[in-house]
Structure formats: C-alpha cells, structure tokens
Design an enzyme around this catalytic site. Structure first.
Site, PDB file in Angstrom:
ATOM      1  N   CYS A  86       0.837  -1.201   0.000  1.00  0.00           N
ATOM      2  CA  CYS A  86       0.000   0.000   0.000  1.00  0.00           C
ATOM      3  C   CYS A  86       0.876   1.257   0.000  1.00  0.00           C
ATOM      4  O   CYS A  86       1.486   1.577  -1.002  1.00  0.00           O
ATOM      5  CB  CYS A  86      -0.973  -0.042   1.187  1.00  0.00           C
ATOM      6  SG  CYS A  86      -2.338   1.136   1.074  1.00  0.00           S
TER       7      CYS A  86
ATOM      8  N   HIS B 231      -3.226  -5.808   1.324  1.00  0.00           N
ATOM      9  CA  HIS B 231      -2.469  -5.988   2.571  1.00  0.00           C
ATOM     10  C   HIS B 231      -2.341  -7.456   2.982  1.00  0.00           C
ATOM     11  O   HIS B 231      -3.173  -7.976   3.727  1.00  0.00           O
ATOM     12  CB  HIS B 231      -3.161  -5.223   3.697  1.00  0.00           C
ATOM     13  CG  HIS B 231      -3.032  -3.744   3.601  1.00  0.00           C
ATOM     14  ND1 HIS B 231      -2.126  -3.025   4.346  1.00  0.00           N
ATOM     15  CD2 HIS B 231      -3.691  -2.835   2.829  1.00  0.00           C
ATOM     16  CE1 HIS B 231      -2.233  -1.732   4.056  1.00  0.00           C
ATOM     17  NE2 HIS B 231      -3.180  -1.595   3.135  1.00  0.00           N
TER      18      HIS B 231
ATOM     19  N   GLU C 192      -0.367  -8.690   5.159  1.00  0.00           N
ATOM     20  CA  GLU C 192      -0.110  -8.824   6.601  1.00  0.00           C
ATOM     21  C   GLU C 192      -1.398  -8.953   7.412  1.00  0.00           C
ATOM     22  O   GLU C 192      -1.354  -9.349   8.585  1.00  0.00           O
ATOM     23  CB  GLU C 192       0.726  -7.640   7.102  1.00  0.00           C
ATOM     24  CG  GLU C 192      -0.016  -6.344   7.327  1.00  0.00           C
ATOM     25  CD  GLU C 192      -0.271  -5.544   6.053  1.00  0.00           C
ATOM     26  OE1 GLU C 192      -0.652  -4.355   6.167  1.00  0.00           O
ATOM     27  OE2 GLU C 192      -0.100  -6.091   4.937  1.00  0.00           O
TER      28      GLU C 192
END
Length: 240
Positions: free
Chosen positions: A93, A202, A204
């Site tokens: 991002c 994302h 994560e």
C-alpha cells in the site's frame, strides 16, 4: 548474508510518521517464522537485515503525494542502494507508493477512480510466482487478502505497461472487478530482478485464522497473506 534456517532470518519493518501497519507486518514476519526488526525512518542503518517490508499507512500525512516525502527519508537512501544490490523488499500500500516514488518500481499511484476510500476483501490472481515474495504461490492461483486505500490507482504510460507485461513483471491482478481504476487491473508489480515487489492489498492482514478474510474453511479463516512472508524465507534460504 547468511541465514541458518527460517528462525535465523531477520526482516526489517520500517516505521514512518503516519505508518499504520508496522505492528501488523512485524506480527506477520513472526508468524512466518522469522525475526522482525523495527527500523526507523530517520535512521539510515538497516541493521544488517535480510529483507525489508515497507508497510501501509499515510506516511507524513500523504502530503504532496502518497509516499512522495517518505522517499527522502534517510532509511530510503540506504534501502534503495540495498534493493539495487538484491535485498528483498516488499512495499505494501503506502510502501508500494514509496517504491514508485523512489523509482525502484515504475509508474505511479493516484487517487482511486471514484475518489473514495476503499476497504474490502479483494480477490487477486497471481501472475508471477517467481519473485522473492511469491515463490510459494502458483501462477494463475487466486487468493484473497484485504484491500484498503484511497490513492490506489496504479498508472503508467502504455510503453511501461507493455514492458511490465512483456517481462512478466505484473505480479498480481484484481479479479471480480477493478476496485480503483488501476491500468490493466494491476494490483502489484516487481522489478526486473524480482527481489522488489509492491502491491496495494495488505497480505499482513491475512496471516492468522480468525483474523483474515472469509475463506473456504469459514468466516475469517483466510491466511493467503502468510505465503508472502514464507516465500521471502524460502528465497533467502535458497541464496544463503
């Protein structure tokens, strides 16, 4: 660089003013089996890490352009040189925006097509499973990870887009509709060497069952993002 098993790998996660997801990225590194190393934007020393994650957020408030000020941080001077030397770098991002602003990746990021913030689980198709961050995926595989951005529209001139396509450097594409107007549905790209990867979604946030997107195993069961980080470990072990 020497890595003795996955537990010996040290992956740096950089924090800038306005970073949101550094702790999440550190957690993902730890869940993958490596040791997360916090790095500070104002410190040029990368601490001898084996790889680096530039996490999401709004560095320096996204003033001027997203990632435009962050590219001048002392840590980025060292990171650019290290990446050119082969250090694996993942930009997520805002981190992807920094990679384009620092010219480690081509193109640029602008406001989403509808000028609104987007937050949703997003299906991606893996186009390149040969990078340092995607080697545990299969080409053509579809995965689901969260997407949340306001400046997520990837743009580049036609020549650059053709080069990315021709060299196999489009790493991910959006599936099921383009959420932000990115050219050719591009969600992520790599450099020619494949050690630097940037994407808007994302990973994560999809590393532990119970906290990720909905998946085949049930609500919040998706863990597709974990393989980004285990891919990096596989790559490091292969080059140790």
């Amino acid at each position: 660089m020497s890595v003795s098993g996955a537990a010996g790998a040290r992956i740096g996660v950089v924090t800038f003013p306005g970073t949101l997801d550094d702790r999440d990225a550190q957690r993902a590194v730890r869940v993958a089996g490596a040791t997360p190393v916090p790095l500070w934007h104002g410190d040029a020393d990368l601490g001898g890490v084996d790889a680096v994650v530039l996490p999401g957020g709004f560095s320096y408030g996204d003033y001027l352009r997203a990632g435009a000020i962050a590219r001048f941080a002392p840590v980025m001077t060292s990171l650019v040189d290290a990446a050119k030397g082969g250090l694996p770098v993942l930009g997520i991002c805002n981190g992807f925006q920094m990679l384009t602003e620092s010219h480690l990746l081509p193109g640029s990021m602008i406001k989403n097509e509808r000028l609104t913030f987007i937050c949703r689980d997003q299906v991606l198709r893996v186009e390149n499973a040969g990078t340092a961050w995607t080697n545990e995926f299969a080409a053509g595989e579809e995965i689901t990870i969260p997407l949340k951005n306001q400046d997520g529209q990837y743009v580049a001139d036609e020549r650059t887009l053709d080069e990315l396509e021709g060299e196999g450097r489009v790493v991910f594409r959006y599936v099921g509709g383009n959420p932000n107007g990115s050219r050719r549905d591009i969600a992520g790209i790599s450099n020619a060497r494949g050690n630097v990867v940037g994407l808007m979604p994302h990973p994560e946030h999809a590393v532990e069952a119970g906290f990720g997107p909905d998946g085949a195993a049930g609500l919040r069961s998706g863990t597709d993002g974990l393989r980004f980080f285990t891919s990096a470990l596989t790559s490091l072990l292969a080059t140790a």
